[in-house]
Design a protein around this motif. Structure first.
Motif, PDB file in Angstrom:
ATOM      1  N   PRO A  23       0.797  -1.238   0.000  1.00 16.06           N
ATOM      2  CA  PRO A  23       0.000   0.000   0.000  1.00 16.06           C
ATOM      3  C   PRO A  23       0.831   1.291   0.000  1.00 16.06           C
ATOM      4  N   LEU A  24       2.124   1.187   0.271  1.00 16.96           N
ATOM      5  CA  LEU A  24       2.977   2.383   0.271  1.00 16.96           C
ATOM      6  C   LEU A  24       3.409   2.797  -1.129  1.00 16.96           C
ATOM      7  N   TYR A  25       3.214   1.920  -2.119  1.00 17.13           N
ATOM      8  CA  TYR A  25       3.666   2.178  -3.478  1.00 17.13           C
ATOM      9  C   TYR A  25       2.475   2.319  -4.420  1.00 17.13           C
ATOM     10  N   ARG A  26       2.694   2.961  -5.565  1.00 21.25           N
ATOM     11  CA  ARG A  26       1.680   3.128  -6.602  1.00 21.25           C
ATOM     12  C   ARG A  26       2.218   2.561  -7.917  1.00 21.25           C
ATOM     13  N   ASP A  27       1.379   2.517  -8.937  1.00 19.87           N
ATOM     14  CA  ASP A  27       1.808   1.965 -10.228  1.00 19.87           C
ATOM     15  C   ASP A  27       2.940   2.766 -10.861  1.00 19.87           C
ATOM     16  N   HIS A  28       3.055   4.035 -10.525  1.00 16.14           N
ATOM     17  CA  HIS A  28       4.119   4.872 -11.087  1.00 16.14           C
ATOM     18  C   HIS A  28       5.318   5.010 -10.138  1.00 16.14           C
ATOM     19  N   SER A  29       5.281   4.328  -8.996  1.00 12.46           N
ATOM     20  CA  SER A  29       6.414   4.355  -8.065  1.00 12.46           C
ATOM     21  C   SER A  29       7.602   3.630  -8.685  1.00 12.46           C
ATOM     22  N   MET A  30       8.801   4.023  -8.254  1.00  7.58           N
ATOM     23  CA  MET A  30      10.035   3.431  -8.784  1.00  7.58           C
ATOM     24  C   MET A  30      10.943   3.056  -7.622  1.00  7.58           C
ATOM     25  N   LEU A  31      11.483   1.844  -7.686  1.00  3.80           N
ATOM     26  CA  LEU A  31      12.513   1.370  -6.768  1.00  3.80           C
ATOM     27  C   LEU A  31      13.764   1.110  -7.581  1.00  3.80           C
ATOM     28  N   PHE A  51       7.057   7.547  -3.888  1.00  2.94           N
ATOM     29  CA  PHE A  51       7.187   7.771  -5.323  1.00  2.94           C
ATOM     30  C   PHE A  51       8.525   7.232  -5.815  1.00  2.94           C
ATOM     31  N   ASN A  52       9.596   7.521  -5.083  1.00  2.00           N
ATOM     32  CA  ASN A  52      10.938   7.027  -5.417  1.00  2.00           C
ATOM     33  C   ASN A  52      11.541   6.359  -4.196  1.00  2.00           C
ATOM     34  N   ASP A  53      12.272   5.271  -4.437  1.00  2.00           N
ATOM     35  CA  ASP A  53      12.924   4.497  -3.377  1.00  2.00           C
ATOM     36  C   ASP A  53      14.240   4.004  -3.964  1.00  2.00           C
ATOM     37  N   ILE A  54      15.355   4.400  -3.359  1.00  2.00           N
ATOM     38  CA  ILE A  54      16.691   3.986  -3.831  1.00  2.00           C
ATOM     39  C   ILE A  54      17.396   3.300  -2.667  1.00  2.00           C
ATOM     40  N   PHE A  55      17.801   2.063  -2.876  1.00  2.00           N
ATOM     41  CA  PHE A  55      18.454   1.278  -1.818  1.00  2.00           C
ATOM     42  C   PHE A  55      19.831   0.819  -2.274  1.00  2.00           C
ATOM     43  N   ARG A  56      20.807   0.936  -1.354  1.00  2.00           N
ATOM     44  CA  ARG A  56      22.166   0.463  -1.604  1.00  2.00           C
ATOM     45  C   ARG A  56      22.750  -0.102  -0.335  1.00  2.00           C
ATOM     46  N   LEU A  57      23.454  -1.233  -0.468  1.00  2.00           N
ATOM     47  CA  LEU A  57      24.329  -1.696   0.587  1.00  2.00           C
ATOM     48  C   LEU A  57      25.619  -0.906   0.480  1.00  2.00           C
ATOM     49  N   ASN A  58      26.220  -0.594   1.607  1.00  6.88           N
ATOM     50  CA  ASN A  58      27.456   0.184   1.621  1.00  6.88           C
ATOM     51  C   ASN A  58      28.591  -0.738   2.034  1.00  6.88           C
ATOM     52  N   TYR A  59      29.464  -1.027   1.089  1.00  8.61           N
ATOM     53  CA  TYR A  59      30.597  -1.923   1.337  1.00  8.61           C
ATOM     54  C   TYR A  59      31.829  -1.125   1.650  1.00  8.61           C
ATOM     55  N   GLY A  60      32.680  -1.662   2.532  1.00  9.30           N
ATOM     56  CA  GLY A  60      33.945  -1.019   2.859  1.00  9.30           C
ATOM     57  C   GLY A  60      34.878  -1.002   1.663  1.00  9.30           C
ATOM     58  N   VAL A 118      13.517  11.655   2.137  1.00  9.68           N
ATOM     59  CA  VAL A 118      14.014  11.092   3.388  1.00  9.68           C
ATOM     60  C   VAL A 118      15.225  10.227   3.059  1.00  9.68           C
ATOM     61  N   SER A 119      16.351  10.554   3.660  1.00 12.72           N
ATOM     62  CA  SER A 119      17.582   9.789   3.491  1.00 12.72           C
ATOM     63  C   SER A 119      17.848   9.019   4.782  1.00 12.72           C
ATOM     64  N   VAL A 120      18.088   7.713   4.657  1.00  9.82           N
ATOM     65  CA  VAL A 120      18.253   6.840   5.814  1.00  9.82           C
ATOM     66  C   VAL A 120      19.574   6.085   5.692  1.00  9.82           C
ATOM     67  N   THR A 121      20.284   5.956   6.790  1.00 14.52           N
ATOM     68  CA  THR A 121      21.428   5.046   6.858  1.00 14.52           C
ATOM     69  C   THR A 121      21.204   4.129   8.048  1.00 14.52           C
ATOM     70  N   SER A 150      22.124   2.260   2.869  1.00 14.34           N
ATOM     71  CA  SER A 150      21.552   3.605   2.749  1.00 14.34           C
ATOM     72  C   SER A 150      20.320   3.480   1.867  1.00 14.34           C
ATOM     73  N   GLN A 151      19.336   4.307   2.160  1.00 15.47           N
ATOM     74  CA  GLN A 151      18.089   4.277   1.403  1.00 15.47           C
ATOM     75  C   GLN A 151      17.531   5.689   1.363  1.00 15.47           C
ATOM     76  N   VAL A 152      17.005   6.058   0.200  1.00 17.91           N
ATOM     77  CA  VAL A 152      16.408   7.377   0.004  1.00 17.91           C
ATOM     78  C   VAL A 152      14.988   7.185  -0.497  1.00 17.91           C
ATOM     79  N   PHE A 153      14.045   7.890   0.113  1.00 17.20           N
ATOM     80  CA  PHE A 153      12.646   7.848  -0.291  1.00 17.20           C
ATOM     81  C   PHE A 153      12.189   9.244  -0.691  1.00 17.20           C
ATOM     82  N   GLN A 154      11.379   9.341  -1.727  1.00 20.35           N
ATOM     83  CA  GLN A 154      10.623  10.562  -1.976  1.00 20.35           C
ATOM     84  C   GLN A 154       9.176  10.220  -1.662  1.00 20.35           C
ATOM     85  N   LEU A 155       8.625  10.942  -0.700  1.00 21.85           N
ATOM     86  CA  LEU A 155       7.258  10.703  -0.243  1.00 21.85           C
ATOM     87  C   LEU A 155       6.345  11.795  -0.789  1.00 21.85           C
TER      88      LEU A 155
END
Length: 125
Positions: free
Chosen positions: A28-36, A115-124, A82-85, A100-105
């Motif tokens: 329910p948090l996403y829509r048909d035009h949402s992007m991950l 609307f937008n969700d970008i996820f990355r693992l952060n490697y040393g 929203v930027s999250v680590t 790290s993850q970034v959301f546009q709400l």
């Protein structure tokens, strides 16, 4: 605009608690035009996003948010970035992974959707 830090905190608490308990309930948090974009691979639409999230190669996961920052993302709409680590533990692993993850709400009625969700693992290095 409401207190964006309070909105960001409420959103991140809900998102990661739900992700950790039942990823399918994130639909329910996403829509048909949402992007991950997950580790560089794009997925569009709620169905494709939830399919990706529910087929990740682990059974159990626990997120621990260490930081989050929020900013308004429009002068005309009460949207925010929203930027999250944080750290995540998968299955019974003892070594947490950094992420790290970034959301546009975007506002939708009395709530927000992703609307937008970008996820990355952060490697040393």
């Amino acid at each position: 605009m409401a207190d964006i830090n309070a909105i960001a905190k409420q959103f991140t608490d809900f998102y990661y608690t739900t992700f950790d308990s039942d990823r399918a309930q994130l639909a329910p948090l996403y829509r048909d035009h949402s992007m991950l974009t997950f580790e560089g691979t794009p997925f569009q639409g709620a169905a494709a996003i939830v399919e990706k999230l529910t087929t990740l190669p682990f059974q159990r996961v626990q997120h621990k948010v260490t930081t989050f920052d929020a900013q308004p993302s429009s002068q005309t709409v009460a949207s925010l970035i929203v930027s999250v680590t944080g750290l995540l533990l998968v299955d019974d692993g003892e070594n947490p992974l950094q992420f790290s993850q970034v959301f546009q709400l975007i506002p939708d009625g009395g709530s927000y959707y992703v609307f937008n969700d970008i996820f990355r693992l952060n490697y040393g290095a």
